[in-house]
Scaffold this motif. Structure first.
Motif, PDB file in Angstrom:
ATOM      1  N   VAL A  94       0.840  -1.169  -0.130  1.00 27.48           N
ATOM      2  CA  VAL A  94      -0.152   0.021   0.016  1.00 27.48           C
ATOM      3  C   VAL A  94       0.984   1.252  -0.019  1.00 27.48           C
ATOM      4  O   VAL A  94       1.773   1.499   0.998  1.00 27.48           O
ATOM      5  CB  VAL A  94      -0.995   0.170   1.368  1.00 27.48           C
ATOM      6  CG1 VAL A  94      -1.625   1.233   1.124  1.00 27.48           C
ATOM      7  CG2 VAL A  94      -1.985  -1.082   1.340  1.00 27.48           C
ATOM      8  N   ASN A 145       1.401   5.134   0.521  1.00 26.98           N
ATOM      9  CA  ASN A 145       0.797   6.108   1.086  1.00 26.98           C
ATOM     10  C   ASN A 145       0.968   7.617   0.517  1.00 26.98           C
ATOM     11  O   ASN A 145       1.981   8.362   0.232  1.00 26.98           O
ATOM     12  CB  ASN A 145       1.725   6.670   2.616  1.00 26.98           C
ATOM     13  CG  ASN A 145       0.971   7.468   3.596  1.00 26.98           C
ATOM     14  OD1 ASN A 145      -0.114   7.810   3.255  1.00 26.98           O
ATOM     15  ND2 ASN A 145       1.778   7.768   4.397  1.00 26.98           N
ATOM     16  N   ALA A 160     -10.374  11.389   2.816  1.00 31.26           N
ATOM     17  CA  ALA A 160      -9.966  10.345   3.654  1.00 31.26           C
ATOM     18  C   ALA A 160      -9.854   8.904   3.333  1.00 31.26           C
ATOM     19  O   ALA A 160     -10.717   8.456   2.969  1.00 31.26           O
ATOM     20  CB  ALA A 160     -10.570  10.344   5.079  1.00 31.26           C
ATOM     21  N   ARG A 161      -8.619   8.228   3.346  1.00 29.38           N
ATOM     22  CA  ARG A 161      -8.531   6.754   3.130  1.00 29.38           C
ATOM     23  C   ARG A 161      -7.094   6.514   3.839  1.00 29.38           C
ATOM     24  O   ARG A 161      -6.598   7.306   4.303  1.00 29.38           O
ATOM     25  CB  ARG A 161      -8.105   6.581   1.738  1.00 29.38           C
ATOM     26  CG  ARG A 161      -9.334   7.100   0.548  1.00 29.38           C
ATOM     27  CD  ARG A 161      -9.951   6.151   0.131  1.00 29.38           C
ATOM     28  NE  ARG A 161     -11.183   6.442  -0.431  1.00 29.38           N
ATOM     29  CZ  ARG A 161     -11.448   7.276  -1.652  1.00 29.38           C
ATOM     30  NH1 ARG A 161     -10.223   8.097  -1.817  1.00 29.38           N
ATOM     31  NH2 ARG A 161     -12.444   7.423  -2.207  1.00 29.38           N
ATOM     32  N   PRO A 162      -7.107   5.155   4.096  1.00 32.27           N
ATOM     33  CA  PRO A 162      -6.046   4.507   5.248  1.00 32.27           C
ATOM     34  C   PRO A 162      -4.661   4.780   4.345  1.00 32.27           C
ATOM     35  O   PRO A 162      -3.615   4.807   4.893  1.00 32.27           O
ATOM     36  CB  PRO A 162      -6.216   3.170   5.227  1.00 32.27           C
ATOM     37  CG  PRO A 162      -7.771   3.088   5.011  1.00 32.27           C
ATOM     38  CD  PRO A 162      -8.208   3.846   4.055  1.00 32.27           C
ATOM     39  N   ASP A 163      -4.571   4.933   2.795  1.00 32.88           N
ATOM     40  CA  ASP A 163      -3.416   4.979   2.111  1.00 32.88           C
ATOM     41  C   ASP A 163      -3.127   6.413   1.943  1.00 32.88           C
ATOM     42  O   ASP A 163      -2.372   6.810   1.023  1.00 32.88           O
ATOM     43  CB  ASP A 163      -3.296   4.177   0.924  1.00 32.88           C
ATOM     44  CG  ASP A 163      -4.453   4.582   0.095  1.00 32.88           C
ATOM     45  OD1 ASP A 163      -5.526   5.182   0.384  1.00 32.88           O
ATOM     46  OD2 ASP A 163      -4.448   4.302  -1.254  1.00 32.88           O
ATOM     47  N   ARG A 164      -3.780   7.529   2.696  1.00 33.21           N
ATOM     48  CA  ARG A 164      -3.624   8.896   2.244  1.00 33.21           C
ATOM     49  C   ARG A 164      -3.313   9.559   3.544  1.00 33.21           C
ATOM     50  O   ARG A 164      -3.911   9.343   4.612  1.00 33.21           O
ATOM     51  CB  ARG A 164      -4.745   9.580   1.542  1.00 33.21           C
ATOM     52  CG  ARG A 164      -5.033   8.994   0.089  1.00 33.21           C
ATOM     53  CD  ARG A 164      -6.373   9.633  -0.236  1.00 33.21           C
ATOM     54  NE  ARG A 164      -6.423   9.077  -1.527  1.00 33.21           N
ATOM     55  CZ  ARG A 164      -7.818   8.997  -2.403  1.00 33.21           C
ATOM     56  NH1 ARG A 164      -8.785   9.908  -1.813  1.00 33.21           N
ATOM     57  NH2 ARG A 164      -8.069   8.645  -3.331  1.00 33.21           N
ATOM     58  N   SER A 165      -2.526  10.657   3.538  1.00 40.80           N
ATOM     59  CA  SER A 165      -2.256  11.622   4.402  1.00 40.80           C
ATOM     60  C   SER A 165      -2.594  12.923   3.902  1.00 40.80           C
ATOM     61  O   SER A 165      -2.393  13.074   2.594  1.00 40.80           O
ATOM     62  CB  SER A 165      -0.697  11.524   4.918  1.00 40.80           C
ATOM     63  OG  SER A 165      -0.455  10.524   5.361  1.00 40.80           O
TER      64      SER A 165
END
Length: 130
Positions: free
Chosen positions: A2, A4, A25-30
């Motif tokens: 994954v 980031n 918002a997603r787990p693979d995004r800052s």
């Protein structure tokens, strides 16, 4: 694996930034945010986002000025930019694309349209890094 992705959202309106944060918002995004052009330029240089969502009407520098400065800096020149703006006329869109934006999303926008534009730019960002 994954990846980031780092997204920088720039808008002088706090509600718009909140909407962008919730939408993207997603787990693979800052996500980092800026409310003016000078902060956006500083964050782009130091944080090196995968892409930038940029309002064009800002209190200090115009979005056009921000794009121009990003494109003139070797460290930020290849970051894909999505103009998220109320400037919706065809000639405005053309000017934004000529200035260096990869996509234009007009306010008010459909969340699906914004997500598709982000996905396209993240694909560009990933290709540039490969």
């Amino acid at each position: 694996m994954v990846s980031n992705h780092r997204l920088l959202a720039v808008d002088d309106d706090e509600d718009s930034l909140l909407l962008l944060a919730q939408t993207l918002a997603r787990p693979d995004r800052s996500l980092a945010t800026a409310q003016n052009g000078k902060t956006a330029l500083r964050l782009a240089q130091t944080w090196q986002p995968s892409m930038i969502l940029l309002d064009i009407v800002l209190p200090d520098l115009s979005g056009f000025d921000v794009v121009q400065q990003l494109k003139q800096n070797a460290a930020t020149a290849n970051i894909p930019i999505i103009a998220v703006t109320a400037l919706a006329r065809a000639d405005d869109r053309q000017k934004l694309l000529q200035a260096g934006c990869h996509e234009c999303v007009s306010k008010p926008y459909l969340l699906e349209d914004l997500e598709l534009a982000v996905d396209r730019c993240l694909d560009l960002s990933t290709l540039a890094c490969a």
